[in-house]
Write an enzyme that holds these catalytic residues in place. Sequence first.
Site, PDB file in Angstrom:
ATOM      1  N   LYS A 249       0.830  -1.212   0.000  1.00  0.00           N
ATOM      2  CA  LYS A 249       0.000   0.000   0.000  1.00  0.00           C
ATOM      3  C   LYS A 249       0.864   1.261   0.000  1.00  0.00           C
ATOM      4  O   LYS A 249       0.365   2.357  -0.262  1.00  0.00           O
ATOM      5  CB  LYS A 249      -0.941  -0.011   1.209  1.00  0.00           C
ATOM      6  CG  LYS A 249      -2.096  -0.985   1.031  1.00  0.00           C
ATOM      7  CD  LYS A 249      -3.104  -0.861   2.155  1.00  0.00           C
ATOM      8  CE  LYS A 249      -4.231  -1.870   1.977  1.00  0.00           C
ATOM      9  NZ  LYS A 249      -5.096  -1.935   3.165  1.00  0.00           N
TER      10      LYS A 249
ATOM     11  N   HIS B 233      -2.412 -12.683  -0.124  1.00  0.00           N
ATOM     12  CA  HIS B 233      -3.297 -12.641   1.049  1.00  0.00           C
ATOM     13  C   HIS B 233      -4.731 -12.248   0.707  1.00  0.00           C
ATOM     14  O   HIS B 233      -5.619 -12.351   1.544  1.00  0.00           O
ATOM     15  CB  HIS B 233      -2.715 -11.758   2.173  1.00  0.00           C
ATOM     16  CG  HIS B 233      -2.763 -10.280   1.913  1.00  0.00           C
ATOM     17  ND1 HIS B 233      -1.852  -9.639   1.106  1.00  0.00           N
ATOM     18  CD2 HIS B 233      -3.599  -9.305   2.371  1.00  0.00           C
ATOM     19  CE1 HIS B 233      -2.113  -8.345   1.073  1.00  0.00           C
ATOM     20  NE2 HIS B 233      -3.190  -8.112   1.841  1.00  0.00           N
TER      21      HIS B 233
ATOM     22  N   ASP C 129      -6.382 -11.679   8.942  1.00  0.00           N
ATOM     23  CA  ASP C 129      -6.649 -10.315   8.483  1.00  0.00           C
ATOM     24  C   ASP C 129      -8.149 -10.000   8.573  1.00  0.00           C
ATOM     25  O   ASP C 129      -8.565  -8.967   9.122  1.00  0.00           O
ATOM     26  CB  ASP C 129      -6.159 -10.191   7.029  1.00  0.00           C
ATOM     27  CG  ASP C 129      -5.923  -8.738   6.620  1.00  0.00           C
ATOM     28  OD1 ASP C 129      -5.861  -7.877   7.514  1.00  0.00           O
ATOM     29  OD2 ASP C 129      -5.797  -8.485   5.409  1.00  0.00           O
TER      30      ASP C 129
HETATM   31 FE   LIG Z   1      -4.251  -6.217   1.900  1.00  0.00          FE
HETATM   32 FE   LIG Z   2      -4.494  -5.969   6.939  1.00  0.00          FE
END
Ligand SMILES: [Fe+2]
Ligand SMILES: [Fe+2]
Length: 462
Positions: free
Chosen positions: A307, A358, A387
């Site tokens: 990110k 992921h 997550d």
């Molecule tokens: Fe992610």
């Molecule tokens: Fe995360």
Amino acid sequence: MNGQDKGIFYQLSHKYSLLHQTKFTKSSMLAVSHALEDIVISSGFKADMYVFFQHFKFFIEEIDRYLELAKICNNIYIFTSDVKWNELKQPNYPNNLIIIELNSLSPLIQEWNVIVDYRPNPMILATRELDEQPDLINWEREPQTMNQDKLPGKDDFRAFLGILSFDTKTALDGVKLARMNVPENSLADPAESSLLSQDNSNLDSKTSRDIDTTTYFINRALNEIEDKTIQLKRANVQLQEEIKNNKRTSYEMIKRLCFAAEYRDVETALHLIKMSYYSKELYRAYGANPTEVELMTYASLTHDIGKIGIPDRILMKAGRLTSEEYQVMKRHPYIGARILQDSSQRLINMARNICYYHHEKYNGKGYPLGLKGTDIPLEARIVAIADVFDALSSKRVYKQDFSKEKTLQIMLEERNNHFDGELLDLFFEIVDELLEFKFRLENLSMHKTNTELLNLYLQEIN
Ligand SMILES: [Fe+2]
Ligand SMILES: [Fe+2]
């Protein structure tokens, strides 16, 4: 090779064989040969050295030894095959170190001997490689080829042809000097011991002399092997230290990447810590060994590191993302994988897999590749569960936290859809313990900064 040298080999092979029946492995024979060379060096014997090697590389490995011997000996003859002349740096070698190239099929390269020219009575240590491996397995010898590496077992055994001397006193002097050099070994008293003399052929005393000589050389060989073992152990400790250092460096790098991500508001430290804890505990429950669990602790921290490459206007946007913005956001697994790709380290590779996969789903409906089932690496299937669990069970700016029951219910609906069913079952088994951790951490977070929290967590788990 001149006629005199050939005569010596004839004698070695056919006539004066003191311990002809004794078999040694080649490594012990190397130690025996080193023992004799040490005697030559330390006593300053005037010696001619005749040394035969199967492989040129052995000569290169032992070159320091032969340079030392060249200072003492009249001449050192290295008979070897497949010489790589360019590796020799010939000008640096003394003139009395003479390399003679033999055809690799020559029987002479299976011989090894040192001739101590202690005139008028030279002394010889001689060994010969065996044509067949003695008594151990049914060893079939391959036809000899130019490539000596390919001969199975040929390197492993040699017969010790013995120490030959034409004079008992010369041989005894050698043993006496050897004894001074290696005081701890159990040499027979040189006064009572003697080596083969050309004039002395009494069988009974010959047997006892054989044992003395053998004992000396075996002990000397054992000493050398022990020395090498100590060296090896030291090298191993050093290696372990290096590995530890490497590990520390990698962990440090991951930590700093997390700080960088946090700096850009990619994810909160609180989310990273919980994710990391949940992932490693699920991995442990799955049966991973402690080393792998430790790697997971760090690797999972990086899951959203990609990110960093998402523009602020999208990453920081308070409201809902448009579908175009969402497409940009969905590039973060790919960016993360790019950041961590092509590493030779297990930790970084694990982190790279986590970054890349992921958001894959067990039913193949995830992104970026739409991988299905166990095609998705295990570490990513684990992190996916951790997550989503944290996203559901935590308060976010745009949503309240769900209760434990509601969270688990939502996740159960995704069994074998989003999540690997078996891993999800395992996760449910440990979920109470995970929620306890979450509770403790959230309490602690009221008095600590994010950086302090992350540091504290990483310190505690090590
Ligand atoms: Fe992610
Ligand atoms: Fe995360």
